[in-house]
Motif scaffolding. Structure first.
Motif, short mmCIF file in Angstrom:
data_model
loop_
_atom_site.label_atom_id
_atom_site.label_comp_id
_atom_site.label_asym_id
_atom_site.label_seq_id
_atom_site.Cartn_x
_atom_site.Cartn_y
_atom_site.Cartn_z
N GLN A 223 1.15 -8.38 -37.26
CA GLN A 223 2.54 -8.62 -37.56
C GLN A 223 3.21 -7.79 -36.53
O GLN A 223 4.35 -8.04 -36.03
N ILE A 224 2.77 -6.42 -36.41
CA ILE A 224 3.43 -5.50 -35.51
C ILE A 224 3.36 -5.98 -34.17
O ILE A 224 4.30 -5.85 -33.33
N LYS A 225 2.15 -6.40 -33.78
CA LYS A 225 1.94 -6.80 -32.29
C LYS A 225 3.01 -8.01 -32.01
O LYS A 225 3.20 -8.04 -30.95
N ALA A 226 3.14 -8.93 -33.11
CA ALA A 226 3.74 -10.18 -32.95
C ALA A 226 5.41 -9.87 -32.82
O ALA A 226 6.25 -10.90 -32.41
N ARG A 227 5.88 -8.72 -33.21
CA ARG A 227 7.07 -8.38 -33.58
C ARG A 227 7.68 -8.32 -32.25
O ARG A 227 7.49 -7.52 -31.34
N PRO A 228 8.89 -8.93 -32.01
CA PRO A 228 9.61 -9.00 -30.70
C PRO A 228 10.09 -7.39 -30.46
O PRO A 228 10.71 -6.77 -31.40
N THR A 229 9.95 -6.74 -29.35
CA THR A 229 10.57 -5.53 -28.91
C THR A 229 11.41 -5.32 -27.85
O THR A 229 11.42 -6.31 -26.98
N LEU A 265 -2.93 1.16 -20.42
CA LEU A 265 -2.36 1.32 -21.65
C LEU A 265 -0.94 0.46 -21.91
O LEU A 265 -0.33 0.46 -21.05
N LYS A 266 -1.06 -0.56 -22.90
CA LYS A 266 0.22 -1.28 -23.15
C LYS A 266 0.82 -1.06 -24.66
O LYS A 266 0.13 -0.95 -25.32
N MET A 267 2.07 -0.72 -24.48
CA MET A 267 2.96 -0.61 -25.70
C MET A 267 3.98 -1.42 -25.94
O MET A 267 4.72 -1.52 -24.69
N ASN A 268 4.42 -1.97 -26.93
CA ASN A 268 5.69 -2.58 -27.37
C ASN A 268 6.66 -1.62 -28.11
O ASN A 268 6.19 -1.25 -28.96
N VAL A 269 7.71 -1.32 -27.42
CA VAL A 269 8.38 -0.25 -27.87
C VAL A 269 9.78 -0.60 -28.11
O VAL A 269 10.37 -1.50 -27.10
N ASP A 270 10.59 0.03 -28.89
CA ASP A 270 12.37 -0.08 -28.96
C ASP A 270 13.05 1.00 -28.09
O ASP A 270 13.87 0.75 -27.55
#
Length: 312
Positions: A223-229, A265-270
């Motif tokens: 769910q966290i990975k699928a969340r739009p950032t 390294l890939k990170m989805n962040v705000d």
């Protein structure tokens, strides 16, 4: 009798024959020791017949606990961690409980606890703090298969009243999540506990459902990975994948080995603040592949630190 208590504290059902064999006593001695435990305040249920046996149930008061060495050390270390952890409202209670536990420990166990405390360095708690009472209510609802009501504030600030069938509490990335079946939306949902308020049980029981994939932790991670950032960072790190994995294990991120000495390294962040700390913790040369806004942010941070005044 102490060995009997240790077995009963697992809260499983034991037949009289099983207990007699394990303790190497007669059934008459077993019955006598059970009566002694009851006199000391331990609520032991007994059933008669061929399949009869014994089981320790919860009582109205808390009698003394019997702990082995490893359990006692684990509790002491856990209480010390809780005293400075991310659960709000249990710090003082944890210190009081820790004082009582350490007070009755033999010196050899105290030395083990002190050694663990002295030679381990916990990471600073930077995530949002959650209310201990809320966690307790939610955990009990999960355990008892009881429907739960609460108020919830979504990421955008929208507030709503929710009615759910709670499944599991998951601690991940310094945050607490509730995995539950949402009755109004007729689907599985993940709720951040720090955005949840006034949880209350309804008294209505339900038949537990199977969480998608059968694993609550993996469900939350998905769910966290699928969340739009707002941003997707891609950084090439000149360090083995295993070393980088240790630094990002509790904060999320996807790793791809390039060769034996480097990885991507890939990170989805705000925001960019947290990735800066992660890269500093890794402590290895790196190259930002994108986005350019993160490169600009790193340049600003580097200028700030370079200009900082360092005392003698």
């Amino acid at each position: 009798m102490l060995r009997l208590l240790s077995l009963l504290q697992t809260h499983r059902f034991w037949t009289g024959i099983e207990l007699s064999d394990k303790l190497e006593v007669s059934e008459r001695t077993l019955r006598r020791d059970v009566e002694r435990l009851r006199e000391l305040g331990y609520p032991v249920n007994a059933s008669r017949g061929v399949a009869g046996g014994y089981q320790l149930r919860s009582g109205t008061v808390m009698p003394p606990l019997l702990l082995d060495d490893e359990e006692a050390v684990a509790i002491a270390v856990g209480l010390r961690t809780a005293a400075g952890g991310s659960v709000e409202g249990i710090e003082e209670t944890s210190v009081r409980a820790l004082t009582k536990v350490v007070q009755v420990m033999p010196p050899r166990l105290r030395r083990r606890v002190d050694a663990l405390q002295a030679y381990t360095t916990p990471a600073a708690v930077t995530g949002p703090r959650v209310n201990a009472a809320s966690l307790t209510v939610i955990a009990q609802a999960c355990r008892d298969d009881e429907r739960l009501k609460f108020d919830y504030a979504a990421r955008g600030g929208e507030e709503s009243a929710r009615l759910v069938e709670p499944h599991r509490l998951v601690s991940l990335g310094r945050r607490w999540y509730l995995v539950a079946w949402d009755l109004d939306r007729v689907d599985w949902r993940t709720f951040r506990v720090d955005r949840l308020s006034d949880p209350r049980t309804t008294g209505a029981r339900y038949r537990p459902r199977e969480v998608p994939g059968g694993d609550a932790v993996k469900f939350v991670e998905a769910q966290i990975k699928a969340r739009p950032t707002t941003h997707t960072l891609v950084v090439r790190v000149e360090a083995p994948k295993a070393r980088v994995e240790a630094a990002v294990r509790y904060v999320g991120g996807m790793l791809e080995a390039i060769d034996e000495t480097s990885c991507r390294l890939k990170m989805n962040v705000d925001t960019f603040d947290w990735p800066v700390l992660i890269l500093a913790a890794i402590g290895a040369p790196f190259e930002v592949e994108g986005p350019s806004a993160f490169k600009d942010h790193l340049a600003s941070v580097a200028t700030l630190f370079t200009a900082a005044s360092i005392g003698p």
